[in-house]
Scaffold this motif. Structure first.
Motif, PDB file in Angstrom:
ATOM      1  N   HIS A 134       0.821  -1.208   0.000  1.00  0.00           N
ATOM      2  CA  HIS A 134       0.000   0.000   0.000  1.00  0.00           C
ATOM      3  C   HIS A 134       0.862   1.268   0.000  1.00  0.00           C
ATOM      4  CE1 HIS A 134      -3.592  -2.418   0.783  1.00  0.00           C
ATOM      5  NE2 HIS A 134      -4.291  -1.333   0.550  1.00  0.00           N
ATOM      6  N   ILE A 135       1.915   1.245   0.803  1.00  0.00           N
ATOM      7  CA  ILE A 135       2.800   2.408   0.861  1.00  0.00           C
ATOM      8  C   ILE A 135       3.473   2.628  -0.489  1.00  0.00           C
ATOM      9  CG2 ILE A 135       4.953   3.284   1.865  1.00  0.00           C
ATOM     10  CD1 ILE A 135       4.084   1.997   4.523  1.00  0.00           C
ATOM     11  N   ARG A 136       3.975   1.548  -1.080  1.00  0.00           N
ATOM     12  CA  ARG A 136       4.635   1.668  -2.379  1.00  0.00           C
ATOM     13  C   ARG A 136       3.660   2.123  -3.454  1.00  0.00           C
ATOM     14  NH1 ARG A 136       8.638  -3.715  -2.342  1.00  0.00           N
ATOM     15  NH2 ARG A 136      10.433  -2.625  -1.397  1.00  0.00           N
ATOM     16  N   GLN A 137       2.449   1.618  -3.404  1.00  0.00           N
ATOM     17  CA  GLN A 137       1.443   2.042  -4.373  1.00  0.00           C
ATOM     18  C   GLN A 137       1.147   3.529  -4.220  1.00  0.00           C
ATOM     19  OE1 GLN A 137      -2.147  -0.273  -4.212  1.00  0.00           O
ATOM     20  NE2 GLN A 137      -3.215   0.957  -5.736  1.00  0.00           N
ATOM     21  N   ALA A 138       1.023   3.990  -2.982  1.00  0.00           N
ATOM     22  CA  ALA A 138       0.746   5.405  -2.727  1.00  0.00           C
ATOM     23  C   ALA A 138       1.878   6.296  -3.220  1.00  0.00           C
ATOM     24  CB  ALA A 138       0.532   5.626  -1.230  1.00  0.00           C
ATOM     25  N   GLN A 139       3.086   5.747  -3.265  1.00  0.00           N
ATOM     26  CA  GLN A 139       4.244   6.504  -3.729  1.00  0.00           C
ATOM     27  C   GLN A 139       4.482   6.355  -5.226  1.00  0.00           C
ATOM     28  OE1 GLN A 139       7.191   4.910  -0.964  1.00  0.00           O
ATOM     29  NE2 GLN A 139       7.002   6.713   0.340  1.00  0.00           N
ATOM     30  N   GLY A 140       3.566   5.669  -5.901  1.00  0.00           N
ATOM     31  CA  GLY A 140       3.669   5.514  -7.348  1.00  0.00           C
ATOM     32  C   GLY A 140       4.612   4.416  -7.801  1.00  0.00           C
ATOM     33  N   GLU A 141       5.014   3.535  -6.900  1.00  0.00           N
ATOM     34  CA  GLU A 141       5.912   2.428  -7.240  1.00  0.00           C
ATOM     35  C   GLU A 141       5.080   1.188  -7.559  1.00  0.00           C
ATOM     36  OE1 GLU A 141       8.732   1.938  -4.085  1.00  0.00           O
ATOM     37  OE2 GLU A 141       9.050   4.087  -3.880  1.00  0.00           O
ATOM     38  N   ALA A 142       4.435   1.207  -8.721  1.00  0.00           N
ATOM     39  CA  ALA A 142       3.458   0.178  -9.063  1.00  0.00           C
ATOM     40  C   ALA A 142       4.067  -1.224  -9.133  1.00  0.00           C
ATOM     41  CB  ALA A 142       2.774   0.524 -10.381  1.00  0.00           C
ATOM     42  N   GLU A 143       5.211  -1.355  -9.769  1.00  0.00           N
ATOM     43  CA  GLU A 143       5.804  -2.677  -9.922  1.00  0.00           C
ATOM     44  C   GLU A 143       6.213  -3.265  -8.570  1.00  0.00           C
ATOM     45  OE1 GLU A 143       8.917  -2.851 -12.788  1.00  0.00           O
ATOM     46  OE2 GLU A 143       7.693  -2.051 -14.414  1.00  0.00           O
ATOM     47  N   ALA A 144       6.820  -2.442  -7.735  1.00  0.00           N
ATOM     48  CA  ALA A 144       7.221  -2.914  -6.407  1.00  0.00           C
ATOM     49  C   ALA A 144       6.001  -3.253  -5.563  1.00  0.00           C
ATOM     50  CB  ALA A 144       8.079  -1.859  -5.704  1.00  0.00           C
ATOM     51  N   THR A 194      -2.764  -1.660  -9.008  1.00  0.00           N
ATOM     52  CA  THR A 194      -1.557  -1.038  -8.473  1.00  0.00           C
ATOM     53  C   THR A 194      -1.055   0.104  -9.351  1.00  0.00           C
ATOM     54  OG1 THR A 194      -0.200  -2.754  -9.530  1.00  0.00           O
ATOM     55  CG2 THR A 194      -0.775  -3.069  -7.223  1.00  0.00           C
ATOM     56  N   GLY A 195      -1.497   0.152 -10.604  1.00  0.00           N
ATOM     57  CA  GLY A 195      -1.135   1.254 -11.479  1.00  0.00           C
ATOM     58  C   GLY A 195      -1.914   2.528 -11.197  1.00  0.00           C
ATOM     59  N   ASN A 196      -2.875   2.438 -10.276  1.00  0.00           N
ATOM     60  CA  ASN A 196      -3.721   3.589  -9.927  1.00  0.00           C
ATOM     61  C   ASN A 196      -3.586   3.841  -8.428  1.00  0.00           C
ATOM     62  OD1 ASN A 196      -5.740   5.395  -9.297  1.00  0.00           O
ATOM     63  ND2 ASN A 196      -7.399   4.210 -10.212  1.00  0.00           N
ATOM     64  N   ARG A 197      -3.021   4.970  -8.051  1.00  0.00           N
ATOM     65  CA  ARG A 197      -2.787   5.253  -6.627  1.00  0.00           C
ATOM     66  C   ARG A 197      -4.087   5.305  -5.829  1.00  0.00           C
ATOM     67  NH1 ARG A 197       2.098   9.725  -6.068  1.00  0.00           N
ATOM     68  NH2 ARG A 197       3.345   9.030  -7.842  1.00  0.00           N
ATOM     69  N   GLN A 198      -5.199   5.546  -6.492  1.00  0.00           N
ATOM     70  CA  GLN A 198      -6.478   5.662  -5.790  1.00  0.00           C
ATOM     71  C   GLN A 198      -7.190   4.322  -5.639  1.00  0.00           C
ATOM     72  OE1 GLN A 198      -7.043   8.681  -4.506  1.00  0.00           O
ATOM     73  NE2 GLN A 198      -5.126   9.231  -5.524  1.00  0.00           N
ATOM     74  N   CYS A 199      -6.671   3.285  -6.250  1.00  0.00           N
ATOM     75  CA  CYS A 199      -7.318   1.966  -6.205  1.00  0.00           C
ATOM     76  C   CYS A 199      -6.839   1.194  -4.981  1.00  0.00           C
ATOM     77  CB  CYS A 199      -6.986   1.184  -7.476  1.00  0.00           C
ATOM     78  SG  CYS A 199      -7.719  -0.473  -7.533  1.00  0.00           S
TER      79      CYS A 199
END
Length: 213
Positions: A134-144, A194-199
């Motif tokens: 969740h933290i990585r997704q919020a930071q825009g790190e979709a692959e991680a 994960t490609g969408n920070r709001q998802c």
């Protein structure tokens, strides 16, 4: 996710022998309750008990913090997690849950060190992996983020998979059954999310609880 985090916390604590510390008239019973208000009352009573062993004091602060977190009182939760970790620095559940509280407050970057420490202490924990994802997704790190969600499902098994199936279904990204099977379709839905920070791939507490529990 909240009720699943609570179920996991209780399973770990009770599995570690904390149930043996509780008697019918013991505030530990209330502190380990699934009812947030009852838990706050019981844990507060434990905290005020003179001479309480450090392990139980850390547990009491950690469980009261969890109750505050589940009630959306994340600042109060963090304050209690701070004390729990002062008493017991290597407390992976408190570290992970404090990281989650930071994330929920929109301060995801402050949770990185906590969740990394939680994973160092408890490698492969699906709940810590979910927090870091969740933290990585919020930071825009979709692959991680996807790698962490993927590993959370592989290590967490059927229950975690069902949880994500439910959450991604509510996002309109997954259309299969809530069968706990990690499929190609589920992986693709997670990648899209994960490609969408709001998802958020997690369901709300009211969604799918009987099917996921």
């Amino acid at each position: 996710m909240s009720f699943l985090r609570l179920a996991f916390v209780l399973a770990v604590l009770l599995g570690g022998g904390f149930a043996a510390l509780a008697t019918v008239d013991d505030p530990m019973v209330d502190c380990l309750s699934e009812d947030n208000e009852r838990r706050i009352k019981g844990c507060s009573a434990l905290i005020d008990t003179p001479g309480l062993p450090d392990e139980q004091r850390s547990l009491a602060y950690g469980m009261r913090a969890l109750a505050y977190s589940l009630l959306g009182l994340f600042d109060k939760a963090i304050a209690d997690y701070d004390v729990a970790l002062e008493v017991r620095p290597d407390f992976p559940l408190a570290l992970n849950n404090r990281a989650w509280a930071y994330f929920k407050l929109g301060r995801a970057e402050q949770g990185i060190a906590d969740v990394e420490r939680a994973l160092a202490l408890s490698p492969g924990s699906p709940y810590a992996l979910d927090t870091r994802a969740h933290i990585r997704q919020a930071q825009g790190e979709a692959e991680a983020a996807f790698r962490d969600y993927d590993l959370a499902m592989r290590t967490g098994g059927e229950r975690i998979v069902k949880m994500y199936q439910c959450g991604l279904r509510s996002q309109g990204l997954f259309f299969g059954a809530l069968d706990g099977l990690y499929s190609t379709g589920l992986a693709q839905a997670m990648k899209t999310c994960t490609g969408n920070r709001q998802c958020d791939p997690l369901p709300s507490d009211s969604e799918c609880r009987p099917e996921v529990s």
